[in-house]
Design a protein around this motif. Structure first.
Motif, short mmCIF file in Angstrom:
data_model
loop_
_atom_site.label_atom_id
_atom_site.label_comp_id
_atom_site.label_asym_id
_atom_site.label_seq_id
_atom_site.Cartn_x
_atom_site.Cartn_y
_atom_site.Cartn_z
N VAL A 226 0.95 -1.38 -0.06
CA VAL A 226 -0.07 -0.28 0.06
C VAL A 226 0.82 1.26 0.05
O VAL A 226 2.06 1.23 0.33
CB VAL A 226 -0.88 -0.02 1.35
CG1 VAL A 226 -1.85 -0.98 1.13
CG2 VAL A 226 -0.12 -0.08 2.59
N ASP A 227 0.42 2.40 -0.55
CA ASP A 227 1.18 3.66 -0.42
C ASP A 227 1.05 4.41 0.82
O ASP A 227 2.20 4.71 1.26
CB ASP A 227 0.38 4.63 -1.45
CG ASP A 227 1.30 5.72 -1.58
OD1 ASP A 227 2.42 5.73 -1.28
OD2 ASP A 227 0.60 7.01 -1.57
N ASP A 237 4.10 14.89 -1.38
CA ASP A 237 3.86 13.80 -2.59
C ASP A 237 4.68 12.63 -2.39
O ASP A 237 5.77 12.56 -1.39
CB ASP A 237 4.49 14.49 -4.04
CG ASP A 237 3.66 15.71 -4.18
OD1 ASP A 237 2.69 15.80 -3.93
OD2 ASP A 237 4.23 16.63 -4.99
N ALA A 238 4.23 11.41 -2.97
CA ALA A 238 4.87 10.44 -2.64
C ALA A 238 6.19 9.97 -3.43
O ALA A 238 7.02 9.13 -3.22
CB ALA A 238 3.99 9.06 -3.20
N GLU A 239 6.58 10.96 -4.53
CA GLU A 239 7.92 10.72 -5.40
C GLU A 239 8.57 12.01 -5.07
O GLU A 239 8.12 13.17 -4.56
CB GLU A 239 7.40 10.53 -6.72
CG GLU A 239 6.53 9.12 -7.08
CD GLU A 239 7.53 8.01 -6.51
OE1 GLU A 239 8.67 7.99 -6.46
OE2 GLU A 239 6.76 6.92 -6.34
N PRO A 240 9.90 12.01 -5.09
CA PRO A 240 10.71 13.01 -5.08
C PRO A 240 10.42 14.19 -5.80
O PRO A 240 9.70 13.96 -7.09
CB PRO A 240 12.29 12.56 -5.43
CG PRO A 240 12.10 11.15 -5.35
CD PRO A 240 10.56 10.61 -5.50
N THR A 241 10.42 15.39 -5.34
CA THR A 241 10.21 16.52 -6.03
C THR A 241 11.17 17.28 -6.50
O THR A 241 11.68 17.78 -7.66
CB THR A 241 9.39 17.38 -5.17
OG1 THR A 241 8.22 16.79 -5.01
CG2 THR A 241 8.87 18.63 -6.15
N ALA A 242 12.37 17.94 -5.57
CA ALA A 242 13.50 18.80 -5.87
C ALA A 242 14.60 18.02 -5.53
O ALA A 242 14.70 17.22 -4.54
CB ALA A 242 13.25 20.03 -5.12
N THR A 525 9.15 -0.70 3.36
CA THR A 525 9.49 0.01 4.21
C THR A 525 9.18 1.59 3.94
O THR A 525 9.44 2.41 4.93
CB THR A 525 11.35 0.13 4.39
OG1 THR A 525 11.73 0.22 3.04
CG2 THR A 525 11.56 -1.25 4.74
N GLN A 526 8.81 1.93 2.91
CA GLN A 526 8.42 3.37 2.50
C GLN A 526 6.98 3.74 2.53
O GLN A 526 6.45 4.60 1.90
CB GLN A 526 9.01 3.68 1.42
CG GLN A 526 8.63 3.28 0.05
CD GLN A 526 9.17 3.80 -1.33
OE1 GLN A 526 10.10 4.65 -1.10
NE2 GLN A 526 8.89 3.17 -2.27
N VAL A 527 6.07 2.60 3.17
CA VAL A 527 4.69 3.04 3.39
C VAL A 527 4.66 3.94 4.20
O VAL A 527 5.11 4.30 5.30
CB VAL A 527 3.94 1.65 4.08
CG1 VAL A 527 2.76 2.02 4.47
CG2 VAL A 527 3.99 0.52 3.10
N ARG A 528 3.90 5.02 3.84
CA ARG A 528 3.91 6.40 4.53
C ARG A 528 2.90 6.47 5.59
O ARG A 528 1.79 5.79 5.53
CB ARG A 528 3.65 7.53 3.66
CG ARG A 528 4.77 7.48 2.41
CD ARG A 528 4.73 8.79 1.37
NE ARG A 528 3.36 8.63 0.81
CZ ARG A 528 2.74 9.85 0.36
NH1 ARG A 528 3.53 11.08 0.60
NH2 ARG A 528 1.62 9.65 -0.10
#
Length: 544
Positions: A226-227, A237-242, A525-528
């Motif tokens: 799951v997210d 956001d779930a993905e990198p931005t900057a 491990t990156q389930v937020r």
């Protein structure tokens, strides 16, 4: 008159008429045969090759008696093809008969009046000395149909192939097995048609040979990843931005967004990951966590080290301090890995705790020295450090944890999470003497005077107080088959303690079955969780 001006005579130009007169014997049609066949025979005789005997010519029929043929070109007369009986419906189509060419049958094509060939036959193609010439069919004849290349029309007819690999869609011919009392006629024919063409009943069970080879699922069902979990989606956001800013002269200081690693030694399977947090991804800040996985030694004497560090928050060089802390502890453990591996196998708990404590203090002392060289405060260039030692000996199941700073150490056993982080007793000092801290009278009856606030100079014999240090943590535990040991920084330890749904999700993913792959471990491990946006670094060990 002539060209010289003389008067012409009556017989002056007789030689001109005699030369081109029709009755002259040396010009015009020759008395002997002068056809193309005769010239070809003369050339063959000159080179010394005996010509082949000419085929007998068939009797020519009037053009009116020759019926037209749909495949004939106009202007050519040849005997018509004989009528063929139609092929039987139960027989495969026959290959068209290849009729001989025109010159092999002795037919003579008609010549036009102005062709200059007269009534001479074909130019001797049938009399060529080389029997290989003239084997192509006539232009008006249909080309021969090539033999079929696919499987036979009748499935009962076996397909026979030359030695070598069998073409796709065919099976090699297998003779049916017969007993001594079985006749050859009783044996069922073997079908060599492709398996996809054989009709299979819908309700027919598979043969016993296929039933015994039916694969079974050895890995139990696991719920999908799951997210996020919790009351709602996170803010970021779930993905990198900057991306973080880069210095062209200090490109070695750049830190990747995600680091993923893994290994398998002895009875343990290791998965390690370090991911930049949602907050740092949004602001374009570097990952403050650092991860180091290293193996020292070979064979069963090898020792695996997993070190993770987290730099101080809101400091410009936090990621550099974390990386330097991992490098210093890695060098210290690598130089002493032989002695450490022996102490782990011998279960020398006291020696391990004191030795690793000295190595940790020495590594963090290097950070304080580096901060002094840079001219910054030690609190601004420090990091929390947490390490795990795994022996490669399959007979040794002792797992050693040590470190300084916040984080978590958990164990998943029998489907339940256990928080096995070492507890450090609160160091409570003596009461501080000051205003209002003591009564106005002593037990002996002496009254205390009022504090007038007069300061006294510090004594030269008192040592300068060092900044308080985080307590050292150590634990040596024996793993059981089926256990999962999880070491992580505060970015994952805090949501794991504060959000029950995250613990339940990881329990369902890791409690049964094989250890996850690198990609699956990263997704787990990156389930937020809403409210937790720090960097996450974790190392999990599955026991076989």
């Amino acid at each position: 008159m002539s060209q010289q001006g003389e008067k012409p005579t009556g017989h002056e130009d007789d030689w001109w008429g005699q030369l081109y007169d029709d009755s002259t014997e040396d010009t015009g049609p020759a008395a002997v045969a002068d056809s193309l066949d005769d010239r070809f025979a003369s050339a063959v005789g000159t080179v010394g090759v005996e010509p082949a005997p000419a085929l007998p010519r068939p009797e020519r029929k009037p053009e009116a008696d020759v019926p037209p043929h749909p495949e004939r070109r106009p202007g050519l007369d040849a005997p018509p093809y004989p009528e063929r009986p139609p092929a039987a419906p139960d027989r495969p189509p026959a290959v068209p008969e290849q009729r001989p060419a025109r010159w092999e049958r002795g037919d003579t094509p008609r010549q036009s009046p102005d062709s200059g060939l007269g009534q001479s036959p074909s130019p001797g193609l049938g009399q060529s000395p080389d029997p290989g010439l003239g084997q192509s069919p006539a232009p008006w004849e249909a080309p021969p149909t090539p033999p079929p290349t696919g499987p036979p029309a009748d499935p009962s007819v076996p397909a026979i192939f030359p030695p070598g690999p069998t073409p796709p869609g065919f099976r090699p011919q297998q003779p049916p097995s017969r007993t001594s009392t079985e006749s050859p006629a009783a044996a069922a024919p073997v079908s060599h048609a492709p398996a996809s063409q054989a009709p299979v009943p819908q309700d027919a069970p598979p043969p016993p040979a296929l039933q015994s080879r039916t694969p079974t699922l050895s890995v139990p069902y696991q719920p999908p990843t799951v997210d996020y979990v919790g009351s709602g989606p996170p803010t970021y956001d779930a993905e990198p931005t900057a991306l973080p800013p880069a210095d062209p002269d200090e490109l070695d200081d750049l830190v990747a967004d995600t680091v993923l690693d893994g290994a398998r030694y002895g009875t343990s399977t290791l998965r390690a990951v370090s991911v930049r947090g949602d907050s740092a991804r949004y602001r374009g800040e570097p990952r403050r966590d650092s991860l180091l996985t290293a193996r020292f030694g070979t064979g069963e004497q090898a020792l695996v080290l997993v070190a993770m560090a987290t730099g101080a928050r809101a400091t410009p060089g936090a990621h550099l301090a974390a990386a330097e802390a991992c490098q210093w502890i890695g060098r210290a453990v690598g130089r002493s890995h032989v002695r450490l591996a022996e102490d782990i196998r011998a279960a020398r708990r006291g020696d391990l705790k004191s030795g690793l404590h000295r190595l940790t203090d020495r590594s963090l002392g290097k950070l304080r020295a580096s901060a002094a060289e840079q001219g910054i405060e030690p609190e601004e260039y420090t990091a929390s450090l947490r390490c795990l030692l795994l022996p490669a000996d399959p007979e040794c199941r002792t797992r050693v944890f040590f470190g300084v700073g916040a984080g978590g150490l958990f164990r998943l056993r029998d489907g339940e999470w256990q928080d096995i982080e070492p507890r450090v007793a609160d160091a409570a000092g003596e009461a501080v003497v000051g205003f209002g801290s003591l009564p106005h009278e002593t037990p002996e009856g002496d009254r205390l005077t009022m504090d007038l606030g007069i300061t006294t100079p510090p004594s030269p014999y008192e040592a300068i107080a060092e900044p308080p240090r985080a307590p050292f943590r150590f634990r040596a535990s024996v793993a059981r088959p089926g256990d999962t040991l999880l070491l992580c920084t505060g970015g994952l330890a805090e949501p794991l303690r504060g959000e029950p749904e995250l613990a339940e999700h990881l329990t369902a993913r890791w409690s049964e079955g094989e250890p996850p792959g690198l990609a699956a471990f990263l997704a787990d491990t990156q389930v937020r969780v809403k409210g937790y946006a720090d960097d996450r670094t974790a190392a999990a060990v599955w026991e076989a």
